[in-house]
Design an enzyme around this catalytic site. Structure first.
Site, PDB file in Angstrom:
ATOM      1  N   GLY A 164       0.839  -1.189   0.000  1.00  0.00           N
ATOM      2  CA  GLY A 164       0.000   0.000   0.000  1.00  0.00           C
ATOM      3  C   GLY A 164       0.871   1.234   0.000  1.00  0.00           C
ATOM      4  O   GLY A 164       2.019   1.203  -0.467  1.00  0.00           O
ATOM      5  N   ARG A 165       0.349   2.321   0.535  1.00  0.00           N
ATOM      6  CA  ARG A 165       1.101   3.576   0.552  1.00  0.00           C
ATOM      7  C   ARG A 165       2.422   3.432   1.301  1.00  0.00           C
ATOM      8  O   ARG A 165       3.466   3.875   0.832  1.00  0.00           O
ATOM      9  CB  ARG A 165       0.248   4.677   1.199  1.00  0.00           C
ATOM     10  CG  ARG A 165      -0.962   5.105   0.390  1.00  0.00           C
ATOM     11  CD  ARG A 165      -1.815   6.110   1.159  1.00  0.00           C
ATOM     12  NE  ARG A 165      -2.404   5.506   2.350  1.00  0.00           N
ATOM     13  CZ  ARG A 165      -3.630   4.986   2.396  1.00  0.00           C
ATOM     14  NH1 ARG A 165      -4.380   4.998   1.316  1.00  0.00           N
ATOM     15  NH2 ARG A 165      -4.104   4.464   3.505  1.00  0.00           N
ATOM     16  N   ASP A 200       7.856  -2.967  15.625  1.00  0.00           N
ATOM     17  CA  ASP A 200       7.374  -1.708  16.202  1.00  0.00           C
ATOM     18  C   ASP A 200       5.997  -1.904  16.819  1.00  0.00           C
ATOM     19  O   ASP A 200       5.485  -1.008  17.484  1.00  0.00           O
ATOM     20  CB  ASP A 200       7.307  -0.615  15.127  1.00  0.00           C
ATOM     21  CG  ASP A 200       6.918   0.742  15.696  1.00  0.00           C
ATOM     22  OD1 ASP A 200       7.507   1.133  16.726  1.00  0.00           O
ATOM     23  OD2 ASP A 200       6.017   1.389  15.135  1.00  0.00           O
ATOM     24  N   HIS A 203       5.924   1.122  19.357  1.00  0.00           N
ATOM     25  CA  HIS A 203       4.904   1.627  18.421  1.00  0.00           C
ATOM     26  C   HIS A 203       5.097   3.125  18.143  1.00  0.00           C
ATOM     27  O   HIS A 203       4.227   3.942  18.447  1.00  0.00           O
ATOM     28  CB  HIS A 203       3.494   1.369  18.954  1.00  0.00           C
ATOM     29  CG  HIS A 203       2.463   1.360  17.865  1.00  0.00           C
ATOM     30  ND1 HIS A 203       1.301   0.637  17.938  1.00  0.00           N
ATOM     31  CD2 HIS A 203       2.409   2.012  16.672  1.00  0.00           C
ATOM     32  CE1 HIS A 203       0.569   0.825  16.848  1.00  0.00           C
ATOM     33  NE2 HIS A 203       1.229   1.661  16.062  1.00  0.00           N
ATOM     34  N   SER A 225       4.820   6.558  13.619  1.00  0.00           N
ATOM     35  CA  SER A 225       4.345   7.884  13.200  1.00  0.00           C
ATOM     36  C   SER A 225       4.811   8.991  14.142  1.00  0.00           C
ATOM     37  O   SER A 225       4.318  10.124  14.050  1.00  0.00           O
ATOM     38  CB  SER A 225       2.806   7.888  13.136  1.00  0.00           C
ATOM     39  OG  SER A 225       2.244   7.664  14.422  1.00  0.00           O
TER      40      SER A 225
END
Length: 300
Positions: free
Chosen positions: A134-135, A241, A265, A268
């Site tokens: 995906g992206r 992660d 985690h 982002s």
């Protein structure tokens, strides 16, 4: 708007969430909250929009939302670059044994130069397999190309010729991806089909020099099987992660392995990315309440 806010970085207690959602029209949540029939029943018929500050939405019951006619907003795209950067960083830290090396330098294990001490695995001339193109998978591949990767393979729920052509990457079955890849990077969403897809069967098909990286969702991996594969030398190393549960208990067996790097985690976790996610989630909620098109909506 009248806003009821849980003003803490810690997850809202379930009992508090159930109490506070009564009579609301919109719900802004994080991936730490399970939005299921119990929460939706507690909210009542006034709830029209749920907006999650995450790209994944496996913590939200899509079936229950659809049944009630509740819309769902999420935050893809804005975290793609940060997640891809972290994935590459985790791959390098794992394959080149960086955390082990830091420990050796700190603990006095760094002695005279030795030809094979702390050797790891490089990307030049390698084959990289991506599970879930995906992206984020595409962005990871784009970043790895300058390292001299020889070939990219991918496995996906459906062939993605246009996205694959931009890399380029070859579509193969999961068994071939496992057998041929020097590095396997998991970027797929957690769905009923992908839950536990990375298991003893897959690990047994991988090279014993292969590196396994997961920055998607912990649920796609059978962690007991992964532990056995790492402990028995079936695969060389793993970088995670994401885990099940989160946080992973500090006495978990995976933490005892030198060939397993575990992060909390943080894919982002850049200032700009988290701010962009927060704003997008808020805008999704507000536009949804107005009855307008959300910038990013999961169509149920």
């Amino acid at each position: 708007c009248h806003i009821e806010q849980w003003d803490s970085d810690d997850p809202v207690p379930r009992s508090e969430l159930l109490k506070k959602v009564a009579g609301i029209q919109g719900l802004y949540c994080l991936l730490t909250e399970t939005i299921d029939a119990e929460v939706l029943d507690a909210a009542g018929s006034s709830l029209r929009v749920v907006s999650t500050m995450s790209v994944g939405y496996d913590h939200v019951s899509l079936e229950e939302l659809k049944k009630r006619g509740i819309r769902l907003g999420y935050t893809p795209d804005v975290l793609t670059e940060a997640a891809a950067e972290l994935t590459v960083a985790l791959l390098l830290a794992t394959s080149r044994r960086l955390l082990e090396a830091v420990d050796e330098a700190k603990s006095g294990g760094w002695g005279s130069w030795k030809p094979l001490w702390m050797c790891g695995y490089g990307l030049t001339g390698s084959t990289v397999g991506i599970l879930g193109l995906g992206r984020i998978g595409k962005a990871v591949a784009t970043r790895l190309k300058p390292f001299g990767v020889k070939k990219f393979l991918y496995t996906n729920s459906a062939v993605r010729p246009e996205m694959a052509a931009a890399i380029p990457a070859e579509f193969v079955p999961l068994e071939e991806l496992a057998r041929c890849s020097d590095f396997i990077i998991v970027c797929c969403a957690l769905t009923p089909e992908t839950k536990g897809i990375c298991n003893s069967r897959m690990f047994s098909q991988m090279k014993d020099t292969a590196i396994f990286i997961n920055t998607s969702r912990g649920g796609v991996v059978n962690q007991d099987d992964l532990y056995q594969a790492l402990a028995n030398g079936r695969i060389a190393a793993a970088g995670l992660d994401v885990t099940v549960p989160e946080p992973l208990p500090t006495d978990h067996p995976l933490f005892k392995l030198k060939n397993c790097v575990i992060l909390p985690h943080i894919a982002s976790a850049t200032w700009s990315t988290r701010n962009a996610m927060a704003v997008l989630a808020a805008n999704n909620l507000l536009t949804g309440l107005r009855g307008d098109a959300m910038e990013k909506e999961v169509f149920l």
